[in-house]
Design an enzyme around this catalytic site. Structure first.
Site, PDB file in Angstrom:
ATOM      1  N   ARG A   1      -4.318 -27.163 -14.043  1.00 49.98           N
ATOM      2  CA  ARG A   1      -3.133 -26.632 -13.350  1.00 49.98           C
ATOM      3  C   ARG A   1      -3.230 -25.121 -13.115  1.00 49.98           C
ATOM      4  O   ARG A   1      -2.746 -24.612 -12.101  1.00 49.98           O
ATOM      5  CB  ARG A   1      -1.896 -26.978 -14.184  1.00 49.98           C
TER       6      ARG A   1
ATOM      7  N   ASP B   1      -8.833 -25.424 -20.044  1.00 48.08           N
ATOM      8  CA  ASP B   1      -8.450 -25.004 -18.696  1.00 48.08           C
ATOM      9  C   ASP B   1      -9.667 -24.662 -17.842  1.00 48.08           C
ATOM     10  O   ASP B   1      -9.525 -24.327 -16.664  1.00 48.08           O
ATOM     11  CB  ASP B   1      -7.468 -23.828 -18.735  1.00 48.08           C
TER      12      ASP B   1
ATOM     13  N   HIS C   1      -5.227 -14.977 -27.159  1.00 46.86           N
ATOM     14  CA  HIS C   1      -4.703 -13.774 -26.500  1.00 46.86           C
ATOM     15  C   HIS C   1      -3.804 -12.920 -27.405  1.00 46.86           C
ATOM     16  O   HIS C   1      -3.559 -11.756 -27.080  1.00 46.86           O
ATOM     17  CB  HIS C   1      -3.911 -14.143 -25.248  1.00 46.86           C
TER      18      HIS C   1
ATOM     19  N   ASP D   1     -12.911 -21.091 -22.889  1.00 41.43           N
ATOM     20  CA  ASP D   1     -11.669 -21.101 -22.119  1.00 41.43           C
ATOM     21  C   ASP D   1     -11.922 -20.389 -20.785  1.00 41.43           C
ATOM     22  O   ASP D   1     -12.784 -19.509 -20.709  1.00 41.43           O
ATOM     23  CB  ASP D   1     -10.614 -20.350 -22.941  1.00 41.43           C
TER      24      ASP D   1
ATOM     25  N   HIS E   1     -10.007 -18.280 -19.499  1.00 39.36           N
ATOM     26  CA  HIS E   1      -9.507 -16.917 -19.658  1.00 39.36           C
ATOM     27  C   HIS E   1     -10.319 -16.165 -20.716  1.00 39.36           C
ATOM     28  O   HIS E   1     -10.779 -16.761 -21.695  1.00 39.36           O
ATOM     29  CB  HIS E   1      -8.036 -16.937 -20.074  1.00 39.36           C
TER      30      HIS E   1
ATOM     31  N   LYS F   1       2.058 -26.896 -23.083  1.00 41.22           N
ATOM     32  CA  LYS F   1       2.771 -28.052 -23.626  1.00 41.22           C
ATOM     33  C   LYS F   1       2.065 -28.552 -24.891  1.00 41.22           C
ATOM     34  O   LYS F   1       1.047 -29.238 -24.807  1.00 41.22           O
ATOM     35  CB  LYS F   1       2.833 -29.163 -22.578  1.00 41.22           C
TER      36      LYS F   1
END
Length: 461
Positions: free
Chosen positions: A286, A280, A157, A192, A194, A47
């Site tokens: 989330r 994140d 990414h 991050d 990820h 978002k």
């Protein structure tokens, strides 16, 4: 201000107070009010509104007064194809929700669909995200700032020819390519949750960029980033990966982050640093499963800032948007050596931060699966890899900091933010000519194909 022994007037006193408030390190902050209007899809976790929420906190904490605030010039198709393939960028420019059903094969080819949906203004979103990161790199290159921030960037990414993990255009790679015009070596650090796979892949075979990623590993997107992934050819040992398990807390994270980055800074001696601050990795995300507080996350920013090397700070993941806004507002203040009170000021999104309306969040009681023994073993493996890395490699650049083309600086089309009634702060649009001048003239390693450290390689089409 006191020329000729005369006392300063009202404007002079105002300027003195403003100068006293300015931090020792100059900060350029890139933000476009349109960024919060983009909407991926119903129920999609990404978002862009979170960036507007962060900006509104900065306005109401009055932190923006301490920074130079710029509206980024949208990245051009030419700039994006410094890394991405021409046909991929052309596709992003062409595709819309209205015509997407006529281009099913291209959607599949470029991995655009579910995780990376087609939405209204997709190409405009990519332009703004990339434009802020490239603009920040330019400001650092020409010495107009010490730290540049673009919370709309950090989309790590995206690959040369395809979208991935909510990312379409890899603004980080484009910014690093810009920094390499002036700096012999660039360090990329990714916090991050990820793995920063797109950036690592882009620079896997060069020693002019060292990538470091701390991330969850094991049945988790994108599935890459093992300790054994260390780079190849001239880039061997210049990719550093620290795979982590669920529940890592502030103390454990600090115990690995500082020793590893301290050793890398000592040995690699980069001319510039790019720090991806994906939120994140915070507790309660989330999509995440780490247990970092905002202070723990911010410790990484504080530590990297302390090296006094030109620093580009970018956003990234983060899907509990109230905590993303909190985190990035706090880290912006850290850059400026500003202490924010824990009680949030009233702002346009005050209800998002209920029930406590506090800046900081508390870690949970989740189990930390990263035992001291596990972290110690991974840390020792990384130190072993770093021992193989030559100290400060002498990679030749086509034009040193003294001879490389330097873009002209001009802060045009000045305007005031709608939230700033005082008119003291400018929102300057980053001019296109400040980025595009002689863009093709400065050689740098090809971010999409192998290149030896000292090669002068143009982008292969």
């Amino acid at each position: 201000l006191r020329q000729g022994g005369r006392e300063p007037g009202r404007e002079g006193r105002r300027a003195e107070r403003a100068a006293a408030r300015m931090p020792s390190r100059r900060c350029a902050y890139f933000y476009d009010a349109e960024i919060g209007n983009f909407y991926y899809a119903p129920a999609h976790p990404m978002k862009p509104h979170r960036i507007r929420m962060c900006h509104n906190l900065l306005l109401n904490y009055r932190v923006y007064e301490k920074m130079d605030v710029f509206r980024p010039q949208p990245a051009s198709e030419r700039e994006m194809t410094k890394f991405h393939s021409d046909d991929y960028v052309a596709f992003l420019k062409m595709i819309t929700p209205q015509n997407m059903h006529d281009h099913i094969k291209q959607l599949q080819r470029f991995n655009v669909g579910e995780d990376c949906p087609v939405f209204d203004g997709l190409y405009d979103f990519c332009q703004l995200s990339a434009g802020g990161s490239i603009g920040g790199a330019v400001k650092l290159n020409i010495g107009k700032t010490d730290v540049a921030i673009n919370w709309a960037g950090g989309l790590h990414h995206a690959k040369k020819c395809e979208a991935s993990g909510f990312c379409y255009v890899n603004d980080i790679v484009l910014a690093i390519l810009e920094l390499l015009k002036v700096h012999q070596r660039v360090l990329y650090v990714d916090i991050d949750i990820h793995h920063g796979d797109g950036v690592e892949e882009a620079f896997f075979t060069t020693d002019r960029v060292l990538t470091v990623s701390f991330h969850k590993y094991g049945e988790y997107f994108p599935g890459t980033g093992d300790t054994k992934d260390i780079g190849a050819k001239a880039g061997k040992y210049y990719s550093v990966n620290f795979p982590l398990r669920d529940g890592i807390d502030d103390e454990s994270y600090e115990s690995i982050f500082k020793p590893i980055l301290g050793k890398i800074m000592e040995q690699y001696q980069p001319g510039a640093i790019v720090l991806q601050c994906g939120a994140d990795s915070l507790v309660g995300d989330r999509l995440g499963s780490f247990n970092l507080s905002i202070k723990g996350h911010g410790n990484c920013v504080e530590y990297m800032k302390g090296f006094n090397v030109p620093l580009l700070i970018l956003g990234g993941g983060g899907y509990t948007i109230r905590n993303v806004a909190r985190c990035w507002a706090y880290e912006t203040a850290l850059v400026l050596d500003e202490k924010l009170r824990n009680e949030l000021p009233y702002n346009d999104y005050f209800e998002y931060f209920a029930p406590d309306h506090h800046l900081h969040i508390s870690p949970s009681n989740m189990e930390n699966l990263n035992t001291p023994d596990y972290l110690g073993r991974i840390k020792e493996k990384i130190f072993e890899h770093l021992r193989h890395m030559p100290a400060a490699p002498g990679a030749q650049i086509g034009g040193s900091a003294e001879t490389a083309p330097v873009p002209a600086s001009a802060d045009a089309k000045q305007d005031t933010p709608k939230d700033d009634e005082s008119g003291d702060k400018k929102l300057a649009e980053e001019p296109a000519e400040a980025r595009n001048q002689d863009a093709d003239d400065a050689p740098m390693p090809d971010a999409a194909s192998p290149a030896p450290a000292d090669a002068h390689v143009a982008k292969s089409e």
